[in-house]
Design a protein around this motif. Structure first.
Motif, PDB file in Angstrom:
ATOM      1  N   ARG A 185       0.816  -1.218   0.000  1.00 62.12           N
ATOM      2  CA  ARG A 185       0.000   0.000   0.000  1.00 62.12           C
ATOM      3  C   ARG A 185       0.846   1.263   0.000  1.00 62.12           C
ATOM      4  O   ARG A 185       0.536   2.238  -0.677  1.00 62.12           O
ATOM      5  N   LEU A 186       1.894   1.254   0.817  1.00 63.98           N
ATOM      6  CA  LEU A 186       2.705   2.456   0.994  1.00 63.98           C
ATOM      7  C   LEU A 186       4.179   2.073   1.029  1.00 63.98           C
ATOM      8  O   LEU A 186       4.538   1.011   1.546  1.00 63.98           O
ATOM      9  N   ALA A 187       5.018   2.945   0.507  1.00 61.88           N
ATOM     10  CA  ALA A 187       6.460   2.747   0.575  1.00 61.88           C
ATOM     11  C   ALA A 187       7.011   3.430   1.820  1.00 61.88           C
ATOM     12  O   ALA A 187       6.606   4.543   2.167  1.00 61.88           O
ATOM     13  N   ASP A 188       7.934   2.768   2.504  1.00 63.94           N
ATOM     14  CA  ASP A 188       8.479   3.299   3.751  1.00 63.94           C
ATOM     15  C   ASP A 188       9.409   4.482   3.517  1.00 63.94           C
ATOM     16  O   ASP A 188       9.413   5.436   4.298  1.00 63.94           O
ATOM     17  N   LEU A 189      10.200   4.452   2.448  1.00 65.45           N
ATOM     18  CA  LEU A 189      11.250   5.454   2.249  1.00 65.45           C
ATOM     19  C   LEU A 189      10.729   6.889   2.194  1.00 65.45           C
ATOM     20  O   LEU A 189      11.249   7.765   2.903  1.00 65.45           O
ATOM     21  N   PRO A 190       9.705   7.201   1.384  1.00 67.10           N
ATOM     22  CA  PRO A 190       9.206   8.587   1.384  1.00 67.10           C
ATOM     23  C   PRO A 190       8.672   9.028   2.744  1.00 67.10           C
ATOM     24  O   PRO A 190       8.791  10.196   3.109  1.00 67.10           O
ATOM     25  N   LEU A 191       8.094   8.096   3.486  1.00 65.06           N
ATOM     26  CA  LEU A 191       7.571   8.429   4.817  1.00 65.06           C
ATOM     27  C   LEU A 191       8.717   8.732   5.781  1.00 65.06           C
ATOM     28  O   LEU A 191       8.616   9.643   6.606  1.00 65.06           O
ATOM     29  N   THR A 192       9.804   7.975   5.678  1.00 68.63           N
ATOM     30  CA  THR A 192      10.970   8.221   6.529  1.00 68.63           C
ATOM     31  C   THR A 192      11.545   9.611   6.264  1.00 68.63           C
ATOM     32  O   THR A 192      11.886  10.349   7.196  1.00 68.63           O
ATOM     33  N   VAL A 193      11.642   9.968   4.994  1.00 69.48           N
ATOM     34  CA  VAL A 193      12.165  11.288   4.622  1.00 69.48           C
ATOM     35  C   VAL A 193      11.240  12.393   5.137  1.00 69.48           C
ATOM     36  O   VAL A 193      11.706  13.403   5.683  1.00 69.48           O
ATOM     37  N   ALA A 194       9.934  12.196   4.975  1.00 67.67           N
ATOM     38  CA  ALA A 194       8.970  13.198   5.454  1.00 67.67           C
ATOM     39  C   ALA A 194       9.067  13.376   6.966  1.00 67.67           C
ATOM     40  O   ALA A 194       9.019  14.501   7.479  1.00 67.67           O
ATOM     41  N   LEU A 195       9.223  12.279   7.686  1.00 69.08           N
ATOM     42  CA  LEU A 195       9.333  12.365   9.144  1.00 69.08           C
ATOM     43  C   LEU A 195      10.619  13.066   9.558  1.00 69.08           C
ATOM     44  O   LEU A 195      10.623  13.862  10.505  1.00 69.08           O
ATOM     45  N   SER A 196      11.710  12.806   8.866  1.00 66.81           N
ATOM     46  CA  SER A 196      12.962  13.501   9.176  1.00 66.81           C
ATOM     47  C   SER A 196      12.778  15.003   9.020  1.00 66.81           C
ATOM     48  O   SER A 196      13.206  15.791   9.874  1.00 66.81           O
ATOM     49  N   ARG A 197      12.124  15.389   7.934  1.00 65.41           N
ATOM     50  CA  ARG A 197      11.878  16.819   7.677  1.00 65.41           C
ATOM     51  C   ARG A 197      11.008  17.426   8.775  1.00 65.41           C
ATOM     52  O   ARG A 197      11.283  18.531   9.274  1.00 65.41           O
ATOM     53  N   CYS A 198       9.972  16.714   9.182  1.00 64.31           N
ATOM     54  CA  CYS A 198       9.058  17.245  10.201  1.00 64.31           C
ATOM     55  C   CYS A 198       9.718  17.332  11.566  1.00 64.31           C
ATOM     56  O   CYS A 198       9.542  18.315  12.291  1.00 64.31           O
ATOM     57  N   TYR A 199      10.483  16.306  11.944  1.00 61.90           N
ATOM     58  CA  TYR A 199      11.172  16.356  13.235  1.00 61.90           C
ATOM     59  C   TYR A 199      12.194  17.493  13.259  1.00 61.90           C
ATOM     60  O   TYR A 199      12.390  18.137  14.300  1.00 61.90           O
ATOM     61  N   GLN A 200      12.843  17.746  12.136  1.00 59.68           N
ATOM     62  CA  GLN A 200      13.777  18.874  12.064  1.00 59.68           C
ATOM     63  C   GLN A 200      13.044  20.181  12.312  1.00 59.68           C
ATOM     64  O   GLN A 200      13.510  21.040  13.071  1.00 59.68           O
ATOM     65  N   ARG A 201      11.885  20.345  11.683  1.00 58.68           N
ATOM     66  CA  ARG A 201      11.102  21.569  11.867  1.00 58.68           C
ATOM     67  C   ARG A 201      10.595  21.695  13.300  1.00 58.68           C
ATOM     68  O   ARG A 201      10.443  22.807  13.812  1.00 58.68           O
ATOM     69  N   ALA A 202      10.344  20.558  13.952  1.00 61.18           N
ATOM     70  CA  ALA A 202       9.850  20.581  15.327  1.00 61.18           C
ATOM     71  C   ALA A 202      10.961  20.794  16.345  1.00 61.18           C
ATOM     72  O   ALA A 202      10.686  20.982  17.535  1.00 61.18           O
ATOM     73  N   GLY A 203      12.224  20.753  15.892  1.00 58.46           N
ATOM     74  CA  GLY A 203      13.342  20.982  16.804  1.00 58.46           C
ATOM     75  C   GLY A 203      13.977  19.726  17.355  1.00 58.46           C
ATOM     76  O   GLY A 203      14.930  19.800  18.126  1.00 58.46           O
ATOM     77  N   ASP A 204      13.476  18.529  16.967  1.00 62.76           N
ATOM     78  CA  ASP A 204      14.053  17.271  17.431  1.00 62.76           C
ATOM     79  C   ASP A 204      15.129  16.847  16.431  1.00 62.76           C
ATOM     80  O   ASP A 204      14.920  15.967  15.589  1.00 62.76           O
ATOM     81  N   THR A 205      16.292  17.476  16.529  1.00 68.47           N
ATOM     82  CA  THR A 205      17.331  17.270  15.526  1.00 68.47           C
ATOM     83  C   THR A 205      17.937  15.868  15.570  1.00 68.47           C
ATOM     84  O   THR A 205      18.354  15.347  14.536  1.00 68.47           O
ATOM     85  N   LEU A 206      17.979  15.256  16.756  1.00 72.59           N
ATOM     86  CA  LEU A 206      18.555  13.913  16.852  1.00 72.59           C
ATOM     87  C   LEU A 206      17.682  12.895  16.126  1.00 72.59           C
ATOM     88  O   LEU A 206      18.186  12.051  15.376  1.00 72.59           O
ATOM     89  N   ARG A 207      16.370  12.972  16.355  1.00 71.79           N
ATOM     90  CA  ARG A 207      15.459  12.066  15.667  1.00 71.79           C
ATOM     91  C   ARG A 207      15.490  12.325  14.157  1.00 71.79           C
ATOM     92  O   ARG A 207      15.487  11.395  13.353  1.00 71.79           O
ATOM     93  N   ALA A 208      15.538  13.586  13.784  1.00 72.32           N
ATOM     94  CA  ALA A 208      15.608  13.945  12.364  1.00 72.32           C
ATOM     95  C   ALA A 208      16.865  13.360  11.731  1.00 72.32           C
ATOM     96  O   ALA A 208      16.820  12.814  10.616  1.00 72.32           O
ATOM     97  N   HIS A 209      17.981  13.471  12.433  1.00 68.81           N
ATOM     98  CA  HIS A 209      19.243  12.941  11.910  1.00 68.81           C
ATOM     99  C   HIS A 209      19.184  11.428  11.750  1.00 68.81           C
ATOM    100  O   HIS A 209      19.612  10.883  10.720  1.00 68.81           O
ATOM    101  N   ASP A 210      18.664  10.729  12.757  1.00 71.76           N
ATOM    102  CA  ASP A 210      18.602   9.265  12.699  1.00 71.76           C
ATOM    103  C   ASP A 210      17.747   8.793  11.527  1.00 71.76           C
ATOM    104  O   ASP A 210      18.109   7.849  10.818  1.00 71.76           O
ATOM    105  N   LEU A 211      16.614   9.434  11.323  1.00 77.97           N
ATOM    106  CA  LEU A 211      15.732   9.051  10.215  1.00 77.97           C
ATOM    107  C   LEU A 211      16.390   9.342   8.870  1.00 77.97           C
ATOM    108  O   LEU A 211      16.316   8.528   7.936  1.00 77.97           O
TER     109      LEU A 211
END
Length: 450
Positions: free
Chosen positions: A151-177
């Protein structure tokens, strides 16, 4: 959606349109060799298998068996396209509502459509700046992708989450993703297309404090492969196609409406890619000039190309003004304070005298004054401070761009010998980066706000 030929033709056509392998379509219940036999016409699926395949392919059993597309499904497909156009060229809040309505209409019998509608809604939430809700939505979708990769590919979702966590200020989670996504992309040797470009945009933000990281090497590679393409403003054409699609739908010509909506989406894709690559180029230039790892000519050409992309779109005035500030900073590094001042003034004329971009433009003007020794530096610095002060009530979340500006303001006050204002600016830099209750007089670690 294909409707001609045999059952095998439809299974293969749908599978390829969803970019699925035979093994992915087979899942845990079937073998990929059995799927191959169905596609070649050597086996006819049983009703149970047909229902299973239909769910994974995102269509109805009736369509798979008989090539008949129910009206509700094609209307839902059309609704997805119109919601996408609203997201890209209209109002993201309206898009979020429309995607939400499609989730309800699609139901369990159209799991693929429902999943794509939920993905659209998550993207619309991000576009509105509702980052917390977007993160929750993307995290749910990523769990769904793990359970239902058809149904869904994981890779685009991982990239989107990294971008969102960066915007939210959670740089460590953004970096890991982003690091996880990078391993997947490198395995695929992917350097072109939306996923590669979106990952580069995330990496240039998450890896800014790691100049020798593989992430920034990938960003450099993406810019080398793709460059910053020139693009023509086709906004009027997009809206014309969109309105024609709406008119066709009202005339109950759903097939034509879908085709026109697809044309509108495709027409806007080159500009979307150019915008993203231009943003990456500007951030890369800003970062690289500070590190001194590239020539002035290379960076100026890259930033100029990016600025040219935004200049052709009135709705991108903020991005265009920001590009002028980047070009101005490059001129400062090249010891051309007059050229830097002219570009910074153009940025202020383009966007106005308030906001983060304006504050950065005033900082450039202050630096130019310090270099020239014309006596206007303190006035410029105080104007920049006023612009940053005005942002304090507008932005409650950590904001690294604002933090960088406060840090630079502190540096410039220090060069001017105003130690009290320097200390205050450094404290404000830490606050903007999300660090609270610091000791008065503490010096800002540049990695916190770079």
């Amino acid at each position: 959606m294909p409707s001609q030929g045999t059952i095998g033709d439809r299974v293969r056509g749908l599978r390829l349109s969803r970019r699925m392998s035979q093994a992915q379509l087979a899942g845990p219940d079937l073998s990929d060799s059995y799927v191959s036999l169905i596609e070649s016409g050597k086996r006819t699926p049983t009703p149970v298998v047909a229902r299973l395949l239909a769910e994974r392919l995102g269509c109805t059993t009736e369509f798979l068996l008989h090539g008949i597309e129910p009206r509700q499904r094609i209307d839902t497909e059309l609704g997805l396209r119109h919601a996408e156009l609203e997201l890209q060229h209209g109002d993201p809040s309206v898009a979020a509502e429309r995607f939400g309505e499609i989730v309800k209409v699609a139901g369990e019998e159209n799991a693929m459509l429902a999943a794509h509608a939920r993905l659209g809604r998550a993207r619309a939430l991000e576009a509105q700046g509702r980052i917390g809700q977007a993160v929750e939505a993307f995290e749910r979708l990523r769990r769904e992708a793990a359970a239902h990769p058809e149904r869904l590919a994981d890779l685009p979702l991982t990239v989107a989450l990294s971008r969102c966590y960066q915007r939210a200020g959670d740089t460590l989670r953004a970096h890991d993703l982003a690091a996880y996504a990078l391993t997947q992309v490198n395995h695929l040797a992917l350097a072109q297309g939306e996923i590669a470009v979106e990952l580069a945009a995330s990496l240039v933000a998450t890896e800014a404090a790691r100049p020798q990281s593989p992430g920034l090497s990938y960003v450099r590679h993406i810019l080398a492969v793709n460059g910053v393409p020139s693009v023509v403003n086709r906004t009027a054409e997009i809206h014309s196609l969109w309105q024609a699609s709406v008119a066709a739908a009202e005339g109950e010509d759903s097939a034509l409406a879908v085709r026109l909506a697809d044309d509108a989406i495709a027409t806007g894709r080159p500009a979307r890619m150019a915008f993203r690559l231009a943003g990456i180029a500007l951030e890369w230039a800003r970062l690289t000039v500070a590190l001194g790892t590239a020539s002035f000519e290379e960076l100026y050409d890259l930033a100029s190309a990016a600025s040219g992309v935004f200049a052709g779109f009135p709705e991108k005035a903020a991005e265009y003004a920001a590009s002028l500030v980047v070009l101005a900073r490059l001129q400062l590094v090249h010891n051309n304070p007059d050229g830097a001042a002219n570009l910074a003034t153009s940025a202020l004329d383009t966007l106005g005298r308030t906001g983060a971009v304006a504050a950065n433009a005033h900082l450039v003007l202050a630096q130019a004054s310090l270099v020239r020794g014309d006596g206007e530096a303190m006035s410029r610095l105080n104007t920049a401070k006023g612009s940053l002060d005005a942002l304090r009530s507008e932005r409650s979340n950590p904001d690294r761009e604002v933090a960088r500006a406060w840090r630079e303001l502190g540096d410039l006050y220090g060069r001017g010998g105003v130690s009290e204002e320097q200390t205050n600016a450094y404290r404000r830099a830490l606050e903007a980066a999300g660090v609270r209750d610091v000791m008065v007089g503490m010096t800002v670690d540049s990695t916190l706000v770079r």
